[in-house]
Design an enzyme around this catalytic site. Structure first.
Site, mmCIF file in Angstrom:
data_model
loop_
_atom_site.group_PDB
_atom_site.id
_atom_site.type_symbol
_atom_site.label_atom_id
_atom_site.label_comp_id
_atom_site.label_asym_id
_atom_site.label_seq_id
_atom_site.Cartn_x
_atom_site.Cartn_y
_atom_site.Cartn_z
ATOM 1 N N ASP A 6 0.807 -1.226 0.000
ATOM 2 C CA ASP A 6 0.000 0.000 0.000
ATOM 3 C C ASP A 6 0.838 1.273 0.000
ATOM 4 O OD1 ASP A 6 -2.237 -1.522 -0.031
ATOM 5 O OD2 ASP A 6 -2.910 -1.027 2.006
ATOM 6 N N ARG A 58 2.386 4.656 16.966
ATOM 7 C CA ARG A 58 1.986 5.755 16.076
ATOM 8 C C ARG A 58 2.494 7.117 16.543
ATOM 9 N NH1 ARG A 58 1.898 1.427 13.559
ATOM 10 N NH2 ARG A 58 0.069 0.814 12.357
ATOM 11 N N ASP A 87 -5.639 3.576 13.451
ATOM 12 C CA ASP A 87 -4.328 4.168 13.220
ATOM 13 C C ASP A 87 -4.416 5.543 12.555
ATOM 14 O OD1 ASP A 87 -2.869 2.195 14.512
ATOM 15 O OD2 ASP A 87 -2.885 0.894 12.758
ATOM 16 N N SER A 122 -3.626 -8.914 7.800
ATOM 17 C CA SER A 122 -3.001 -7.597 7.920
ATOM 18 C C SER A 122 -2.248 -7.611 9.242
ATOM 19 C CB SER A 122 -4.090 -6.525 7.924
ATOM 20 O OG SER A 122 -3.572 -5.343 8.495
HETATM 21 N N1 ARG Z 1 -6.437 -3.191 16.668
HETATM 22 C C1 ARG Z 1 -5.140 -2.773 17.006
HETATM 23 C C2 ARG Z 1 -5.117 -1.308 17.329
HETATM 24 O O1 ARG Z 1 -5.986 -0.619 16.925
HETATM 25 C C3 ARG Z 1 -4.139 -3.132 15.966
HETATM 26 C C4 ARG Z 1 -4.203 -2.414 14.652
HETATM 27 C C5 ARG Z 1 -3.139 -2.965 13.808
HETATM 28 N N2 ARG Z 1 -3.083 -2.528 12.472
HETATM 29 C C6 ARG Z 1 -2.939 -3.382 11.439
HETATM 30 N N3 ARG Z 1 -2.717 -2.846 10.292
HETATM 31 N N4 ARG Z 1 -3.049 -4.659 11.541
HETATM 32 O O2 ARG Z 1 -4.243 -0.836 18.003
#
Ligand code: ARG
Length: 402
Positions: A14, A96, A125, A176
């Site tokens: 991506d 992040r 995110d 993912s």
């Molecule tokens: N659900 C988790 C969070 O919001 C993990 C998100 C992970 N992102 C991913 N692209 N798999 O912190």
């Protein structure tokens, strides 16, 4: 519209397609910025650089942020025993804000007027990237190509081929995955059915308990003012401490989580995690607090921990309430010094011993031996007054009145 953007670059499909796509569609120059929070493997840096250049980035930066991530983000989270909804140690959520700090710094270095990310519109995110950017650099625009482009995975694979971006991605993607030193987050595919049990294949840092050593082993974690400083008596830096625990604890098959969690955007989502080191450290830290924190401080702290975890999850790391609550947590850690002995059994990790030079455990008070230091006669009056209100109620209005 922005002229130059610093994109949080993972080296995946991506964000690689995003580099070229933003140039074609929006006419912006893209600086690709990969921030290493423990996800990069040996030799991966070169691949990332080559890909970003092939995708058309005007500049590529790979930043090693591991020490800083551990010291300034993971330690405060550990001290707050931060577990979202009581379970998830906030693996992605914690990374992040440190990534954003570097994007902003990079934007300044490269004279960019925007930062960019590759998040979709359905996740947490994007919230974390954008809220932190708004707080740290309100003048920067945030570009979110993936949220705007309406491309399927297959479209992306085709575009990557058309644009000669060397990427080993296939049209089928099973999961993912997001990972860093604090653990791995796995979503999508068969996991989207919350009733299906997770297959073994996406796990990489935890063994199945049946493949763990059958003999238990102990690990002693030493803390100094709430910061892990040694393993089994040997001084270690934070990054090494976390890496070593990932190997040992994960090797015993401990650290897998399977949960349905509440995303900030209102969706319930099924998530699978493997977080051996973070869960083991939180367990040890919590245990040490059990012996070092005064009762009322500990109880108040437990309430605050819930709020801290929610703030981290919800992208509020850089918000003022977070700073205020961190100051409280920080003020509780001064005497959280000592050792915890963790036992590893296949699939399990639990504390079996703790000691602290300034601990509040007083053997002379606690012992059931006859020669203790506790004033037994004080208890009689204390207990009578403690129950007086309920007793009075009982006599007048309750069972004692009949
Ligand atoms: N659900 C988790 C969070 O919001 C993990 C998100 C992970 N992102 C991913 N692209 N798999 O912190």
């Amino acid at each position: 519209m922005a002229k130059r953007v610093v994109l949080a670059y993972s080296g995946g499909l991506d964000t690689s397609v995003a580099v070229r796509w933003m140039r074609e569609e929006w006419g912006v120059e893209v600086v690709a910025c990969a921030v290493d929070v423990g996800q990069l493997r040996e030799g991966e840096e070169d691949t990332i650089r080559e890909r970003a250049v092939a995708a058309g980035a005007v500049e590529v930066e790979v930043i090693d942020a591991r020490e800083e991530y551990a010291r300034d983000f993971l330690v405060p989270a550990l001290q707050a025993n931060a577990l979202y909804e009581g379970k998830y140690p906030l693996v992605s959520a914690l990374s992040r804000p440190v990534i954003v700090e570097h994007l902003v710094a990079s934007a300044r270095r490269h004279g960019a007027d925007a930062v960019g990310h590759g998040c979709t519109g359905k996740g947490n995110d994007q919230v974390r990237f954008e809220v932190s950017t708004r707080v740290l650099a309100p003048d920067l625009e945030v570009l979110a190509p993936v949220r705007n482009w309406g491309l399927s995975r297959a479209d992306c694979v085709e575009l990557a081929a058309k644009w000669d971006i060397p990427i080993g991605a296939t049209k089928e993607k099973l999961y993912s995955i997001d990972e860093n030193m604090w653990g791995r987050a796995i979503e999508c595919g068969v996991l989207e059915n919350p009733w299906s049990s997770p297959p073994q294949e996406p796990y990489s840092i935890t063994k199945h308990p049946k493949d763990a050593p059958s003999e238990p082993t102990d690990v002693v974690v030493q803390f100094d003012a709430g910061v892990p400083v040694a393993l089994d008596g040997e001084r270690v830096g934070l990054v090494e401490c976390i890496d070593r625990l990932t190997t040992t604890v994960g090797g015993y098959g401990f650290g897998r989580l399977d949960m349905v969690e509440n995303r900030r955007v209102g969706i319930k989502s099924r998530e699978v995690y493997e977080c051996p080191a973070s869960l083991a450290l939180i367990l040890a830290h919590q245990d040490l607090e059990g012996i070092t924190l005064e009762r009322d401080v500990m109880r108040e702290k437990q309430r605050i921990e819930i709020r801290v975890s929610e703030l981290i999850y919800d992208g509020m790391w850089h918000a003022p309430l977070m700073q205020a609550l961190r100051a409280f947590v920080d003020s509780t850690q001064q005497h959280v010094t000592g050792e915890v002995r963790l036992r590893l059994d296949p699939g399990r990790c639990y504390a079996v011993g703790r000691r602290a030079p300034r601990g509040l455990y007083d053997h002379d008070l606690a012992t059931y031996d006859a020669e203790d230091a506790f004033r037994h006669q004080d208890s009689e009056g204390f207990v009578r007054l403690w129950g007086l209100s309920a007793e009075t109620w009982s006599r007048r209005q309750g069972p004692g009145a009949r």
